[in-house]
Design a protein around this motif. Structure first.
Motif, PDB file in Angstrom:
ATOM      1  N   GLY A   2      42.376  37.301  43.807  1.00 32.41           N
ATOM      2  CA  GLY A   2      42.584  38.083  42.604  1.00 32.41           C
ATOM      3  C   GLY A   2      43.104  37.256  41.460  1.00 32.41           C
ATOM      4  N   MET A   3      42.782  37.670  40.262  1.00 31.52           N
ATOM      5  CA  MET A   3      43.401  37.119  39.063  1.00 31.52           C
ATOM      6  C   MET A   3      43.987  38.350  38.433  1.00 31.52           C
ATOM      7  SD  MET A   3      42.920  34.009  37.136  1.00 31.52           S
ATOM      8  CE  MET A   3      43.931  33.555  35.748  1.00 31.52           C
ATOM      9  N   GLY A   4      45.241  38.691  38.742  1.00 31.17           N
ATOM     10  CA  GLY A   4      45.798  40.026  38.586  1.00 31.17           C
ATOM     11  C   GLY A   4      45.753  40.601  37.188  1.00 31.17           C
ATOM     12  N   ALA A  25      32.898  39.290  36.182  1.00 30.04           N
ATOM     13  CA  ALA A  25      33.625  39.083  37.454  1.00 30.04           C
ATOM     14  C   ALA A  25      35.134  39.248  37.251  1.00 30.04           C
ATOM     15  CB  ALA A  25      33.311  37.698  37.996  1.00 30.04           C
ATOM     16  N   LEU A  26      35.640  38.763  36.133  1.00 28.89           N
ATOM     17  CA  LEU A  26      37.083  38.885  35.873  1.00 28.89           C
ATOM     18  C   LEU A  26      37.471  40.342  35.636  1.00 28.89           C
ATOM     19  CD1 LEU A  26      37.673  35.777  33.580  1.00 28.89           C
ATOM     20  CD2 LEU A  26      38.493  36.097  35.931  1.00 28.89           C
ATOM     21  N   LEU A  27      36.646  41.061  34.886  1.00 27.36           N
ATOM     22  CA  LEU A  27      36.951  42.478  34.633  1.00 27.36           C
ATOM     23  C   LEU A  27      36.972  43.249  35.955  1.00 27.36           C
ATOM     24  CD1 LEU A  27      34.831  43.156  31.414  1.00 27.36           C
ATOM     25  CD2 LEU A  27      37.333  43.009  31.574  1.00 27.36           C
ATOM     26  N   ALA A  28      36.052  42.905  36.852  1.00 32.41           N
ATOM     27  CA  ALA A  28      35.990  43.597  38.154  1.00 32.41           C
ATOM     28  C   ALA A  28      37.269  43.382  38.950  1.00 32.41           C
ATOM     29  CB  ALA A  28      34.779  43.106  38.950  1.00 32.41           C
ATOM     30  N   ARG A  29      37.984  42.281  38.662  1.00 29.26           N
ATOM     31  CA  ARG A  29      39.240  42.003  39.375  1.00 29.26           C
ATOM     32  C   ARG A  29      40.460  42.496  38.610  1.00 29.26           C
ATOM     33  NH1 ARG A  29      38.238  36.171  42.358  1.00 29.26           N
ATOM     34  NH2 ARG A  29      36.060  36.578  42.853  1.00 29.26           N
ATOM     35  N   GLY A  30      40.220  43.215  37.528  1.00 31.03           N
ATOM     36  CA  GLY A  30      41.337  43.806  36.799  1.00 31.03           C
ATOM     37  C   GLY A  30      42.022  42.862  35.827  1.00 31.03           C
ATOM     38  N   THR A  31      41.383  41.733  35.515  1.00 26.97           N
ATOM     39  CA  THR A  31      41.970  40.764  34.586  1.00 26.97           C
ATOM     40  C   THR A  31      41.755  41.224  33.148  1.00 26.97           C
ATOM     41  OG1 THR A  31      41.339  39.073  36.168  1.00 26.97           O
ATOM     42  CG2 THR A  31      41.965  38.303  33.980  1.00 26.97           C
ATOM     43  N   THR A  32      42.700  40.895  32.274  1.00 28.59           N
ATOM     44  CA  THR A  32      42.511  41.106  30.836  1.00 28.59           C
ATOM     45  C   THR A  32      41.699  39.936  30.299  1.00 28.59           C
ATOM     46  OG1 THR A  32      44.584  42.298  30.641  1.00 28.59           O
ATOM     47  CG2 THR A  32      43.711  41.296  28.630  1.00 28.59           C
ATOM     48  N   VAL A  33      40.561  40.234  29.662  1.00 32.44           N
ATOM     49  CA  VAL A  33      39.633  39.198  29.218  1.00 32.44           C
ATOM     50  C   VAL A  33      39.448  39.269  27.704  1.00 32.44           C
ATOM     51  CG1 VAL A  33      37.328  38.211  29.527  1.00 32.44           C
ATOM     52  CG2 VAL A  33      38.415  39.400  31.431  1.00 32.44           C
ATOM     53  N   ALA A  34      39.626  38.144  27.035  1.00 37.08           N
ATOM     54  CA  ALA A  34      39.469  38.062  25.578  1.00 37.08           C
ATOM     55  C   ALA A  34      38.247  37.217  25.254  1.00 37.08           C
ATOM     56  CB  ALA A  34      40.715  37.434  24.956  1.00 37.08           C
ATOM     57  N   VAL A  35      37.345  37.773  24.445  1.00 38.40           N
ATOM     58  CA  VAL A  35      36.085  37.088  24.128  1.00 38.40           C
ATOM     59  C   VAL A  35      35.885  36.995  22.618  1.00 38.40           C
ATOM     60  CG1 VAL A  35      33.565  37.175  24.321  1.00 38.40           C
ATOM     61  CG2 VAL A  35      34.978  37.857  26.262  1.00 38.40           C
ATOM     62  N   PRO A  36      35.823  35.783  22.075  1.00 36.62           N
ATOM     63  CA  PRO A  36      35.459  35.630  20.667  1.00 36.62           C
ATOM     64  C   PRO A  36      33.954  35.411  20.513  1.00 36.62           C
ATOM     65  CG  PRO A  36      36.297  33.557  21.525  1.00 36.62           C
ATOM     66  CD  PRO A  36      36.214  34.511  22.693  1.00 36.62           C
ATOM     67  N   SER A  37      33.433  35.790  19.359  1.00 34.51           N
ATOM     68  CA  SER A  37      32.038  35.471  19.027  1.00 34.51           C
ATOM     69  C   SER A  37      31.861  35.547  17.524  1.00 34.51           C
ATOM     70  CB  SER A  37      31.074  36.449  19.708  1.00 34.51           C
ATOM     71  OG  SER A  37      29.749  36.257  19.230  1.00 34.51           O
ATOM     72  N   GLY A 205      23.756  35.804  38.225  1.00 30.94           N
ATOM     73  CA  GLY A 205      24.983  35.888  37.435  1.00 30.94           C
ATOM     74  C   GLY A 205      26.207  36.266  38.254  1.00 30.94           C
ATOM     75  N   THR A 206      26.018  37.152  39.234  1.00 29.10           N
ATOM     76  CA  THR A 206      27.184  37.573  40.030  1.00 29.10           C
ATOM     77  C   THR A 206      27.726  36.410  40.863  1.00 29.10           C
ATOM     78  OG1 THR A 206      25.599  38.423  41.621  1.00 29.10           O
ATOM     79  CG2 THR A 206      26.656  40.038  40.219  1.00 29.10           C
ATOM     80  N   GLN A 207      26.834  35.543  41.353  1.00 29.04           N
ATOM     81  CA  GLN A 207      27.310  34.376  42.121  1.00 29.04           C
ATOM     82  C   GLN A 207      28.117  33.445  41.225  1.00 29.04           C
ATOM     83  OE1 GLN A 207      23.058  33.586  43.273  1.00 29.04           O
ATOM     84  NE2 GLN A 207      24.011  32.882  45.162  1.00 29.04           N
ATOM     85  N   VAL A 208      27.616  33.214  40.024  1.00 27.24           N
ATOM     86  CA  VAL A 208      28.305  32.320  39.084  1.00 27.24           C
ATOM     87  C   VAL A 208      29.660  32.921  38.689  1.00 27.24           C
ATOM     88  CG1 VAL A 208      28.192  31.341  36.742  1.00 27.24           C
ATOM     89  CG2 VAL A 208      26.157  31.317  38.228  1.00 27.24           C
ATOM     90  N   GLY A 209      29.650  34.205  38.331  1.00 32.11           N
ATOM     91  CA  GLY A 209      30.894  34.850  37.898  1.00 32.11           C
ATOM     92  C   GLY A 209      31.938  34.882  38.999  1.00 32.11           C
ATOM     93  N   THR A 210      31.498  35.234  40.220  1.00 32.40           N
ATOM     94  CA  THR A 210      32.433  35.312  41.345  1.00 32.40           C
ATOM     95  C   THR A 210      33.056  33.955  41.624  1.00 32.40           C
ATOM     96  OG1 THR A 210      31.154  37.097  42.319  1.00 32.40           O
ATOM     97  CG2 THR A 210      32.607  35.905  43.806  1.00 32.40           C
ATOM     98  N   TYR A 211      32.221  32.910  41.599  1.00 31.79           N
ATOM     99  CA  TYR A 211      32.750  31.570  41.895  1.00 31.79           C
ATOM    100  C   TYR A 211      33.787  31.169  40.840  1.00 31.79           C
ATOM    101  CZ  TYR A 211      33.175  26.635  42.861  1.00 31.79           C
ATOM    102  OH  TYR A 211      33.700  25.396  43.140  1.00 31.79           O
ATOM    103  N   ILE A 212      33.479  31.394  39.580  1.00 30.85           N
ATOM    104  CA  ILE A 212      34.410  30.942  38.528  1.00 30.85           C
ATOM    105  C   ILE A 212      35.688  31.784  38.551  1.00 30.85           C
ATOM    106  CG2 ILE A 212      34.695  30.671  36.020  1.00 30.85           C
ATOM    107  CD1 ILE A 212      31.602  29.871  36.140  1.00 30.85           C
ATOM    108  N   ALA A 213      35.569  33.073  38.865  1.00 32.64           N
ATOM    109  CA  ALA A 213      36.787  33.893  39.020  1.00 32.64           C
ATOM    110  C   ALA A 213      37.627  33.353  40.177  1.00 32.64           C
ATOM    111  CB  ALA A 213      36.405  35.353  39.241  1.00 32.64           C
ATOM    112  N   ASP A 214      36.974  32.887  41.249  1.00 34.73           N
ATOM    113  CA  ASP A 214      37.712  32.259  42.364  1.00 34.73           C
ATOM    114  C   ASP A 214      38.413  30.979  41.902  1.00 34.73           C
ATOM    115  OD1 ASP A 214      36.877  34.220  44.126  1.00 34.73           O
ATOM    116  OD2 ASP A 214      35.385  32.976  45.154  1.00 34.73           O
ATOM    117  N   VAL A 215      37.710  30.185  41.096  1.00 28.89           N
ATOM    118  CA  VAL A 215      38.309  28.936  40.591  1.00 28.89           C
ATOM    119  C   VAL A 215      39.580  29.243  39.793  1.00 28.89           C
ATOM    120  CG1 VAL A 215      37.952  26.966  39.021  1.00 28.89           C
ATOM    121  CG2 VAL A 215      36.095  27.688  40.552  1.00 28.89           C
ATOM    122  N   LEU A 216      39.547  30.336  39.052  1.00 31.79           N
ATOM    123  CA  LEU A 216      40.698  30.696  38.205  1.00 31.79           C
ATOM    124  C   LEU A 216      41.864  31.280  39.003  1.00 31.79           C
ATOM    125  CD1 LEU A 216      38.773  32.379  35.245  1.00 31.79           C
ATOM    126  CD2 LEU A 216      39.859  30.131  35.220  1.00 31.79           C
ATOM    127  N   ALA A 217      41.582  31.747  40.209  1.00 32.24           N
ATOM    128  CA  ALA A 217      42.617  32.435  40.987  1.00 32.24           C
ATOM    129  C   ALA A 217      43.680  31.456  41.479  1.00 32.24           C
ATOM    130  CB  ALA A 217      41.971  33.157  42.169  1.00 32.24           C
TER     131      ALA A 217
END
Ligand SMILES: NC(=O)c1ccc[n+]([C@@H]2O[C@H](COP(=O)([O-])OP(=O)(O)OC[C@H]3O[C@@H](n4cnc5c(N)ncnc54)[C@H](OP(=O)(O)O)[C@@H]3O)[C@@H](O)[C@H]2O)c1
Length: 231
Positions: A2-4, A25-37, A205-217
């Motif tokens: 988790g990335m709480g 992937a981060l949103l699915a784990r309940g993380t607060t995510v900030a995105v600029p564009s 995309g789900t594989q990529v997102g899940t892996y990077i969310a794991d890296v951040l955990a």
């Protein structure tokens, strides 16, 4: 892993193809995510695709040092200090070979794919460096390591981006922040994929997102590996 909910992650380029995988992937784990564009329309589309309170979006131009600082200040004002940053910047490009490459195109690609990484690091790493549990991840592609005719600027900026992170890792040795590059070695199949034929071993995309969310955990299994690859 988790990335709480108490963690704040900035995904720069989160409205792009690879970045959105991480956002999801981060949103699915309940993380607060900030995105600029730079594009309010892309941010609106991102919010529509991922409704809910976890996602905050920031219109802003990361194309200048001032622009990145303004985005950072807006995120910190809303959420407090940032815990992790994912740099999903730049992208693919095909065109003439180096012998015929226009100088202005070269400089534009250098800025988009390389200087953007320096500006982001400059704005966020000083505060992240000594924050316990903080993580800084850059995404890269196959061209960083493989010469691709017609995509020379992408190859050069990818290789330089990797060296920038390696230098940063030396400069920040012993500090709290954990640094990683995730090199994604296939195209990513996402909702943006068109009807071009895809190979069976290409990443989704789900594989990529899940892996990077794991890296951040906090309990990531490979915390000492600077350079990570997918698959
Ligand atoms: N897409 C893939 O299939 C794939 C496969 C393997 C690896 N990758 C890697 O993933 C990373 C991102 O690629 P992508 O395909 O997701 O690209 P993308 O869809 O074009 O998205 C790139 C993002 O970077 C941002 N950006 C571009 N130039 C910028 C600048 N000068 N300043 C600030 N932000 C800027 C854009 O922000 P705006 O929203 O403001 O335009 C955009 O959201 C790259 O490292 C690439 O090598 C992608």
């Amino acid at each position: 892993m988790g990335m709480g909910t108490d963690r704040v992650v900035v995904v720069a380029g989160g409205a792009g193809v690879a970045g959105e995988c991480v956002v999801e992937a981060l949103l699915a784990r309940g993380t607060t995510v900030a995105v600029p564009s730079r594009s309010p329309a892309r941010l609106a589309a991102l919010r529509a695709a991922h409704p809910g309170p976890g996602l905050s979006t920031y219109p802003g131009d990361m194309g200048s040092a001032d622009g990145v600082r303004r985005v950072r200040d807006a995120i910190v004002a809303e959420h407090g200090e940032v815990d992790a940053v994912v740099a999903a910047l730049g992208g693919w490009g095909e065109g003439p070979g180096f012998a015929d490459l226009d100088d202005s195109v070269w400089h534009e690609l250098l800025d988009t794919n390389l200087s953007s990484h320096l500006r982001l690091a400059h704005a966020f790493l000083p505060a992240l460096a000594d924050r316990p549990g903080s993580v800084y991840v850059t995404l890269n592609g196959i061209a960083a390591d493989k010469p691709v005719p017609g995509s020379g600027p992408i190859c050069v900026t990818g290789a330089a981006q990797r060296m920038m992170l390696r230098v940063l890792a030396e400069e920040l040795a012993g500090r709290a922040v954990r640094l990683h590059e995730v090199a994604i070695l296939t195209p990513i199949i996402t909702r943006h994929w068109d009807d071009r034929p895809a190979k069976p071993d290409w990443l989704h995309g789900t594989q990529v997102g899940t892996y990077i969310a794991d890296v951040l955990a906090p309990d990531f299994s490979n915390p000492d590996h600077l350079l990570l690859t997918l698959p």
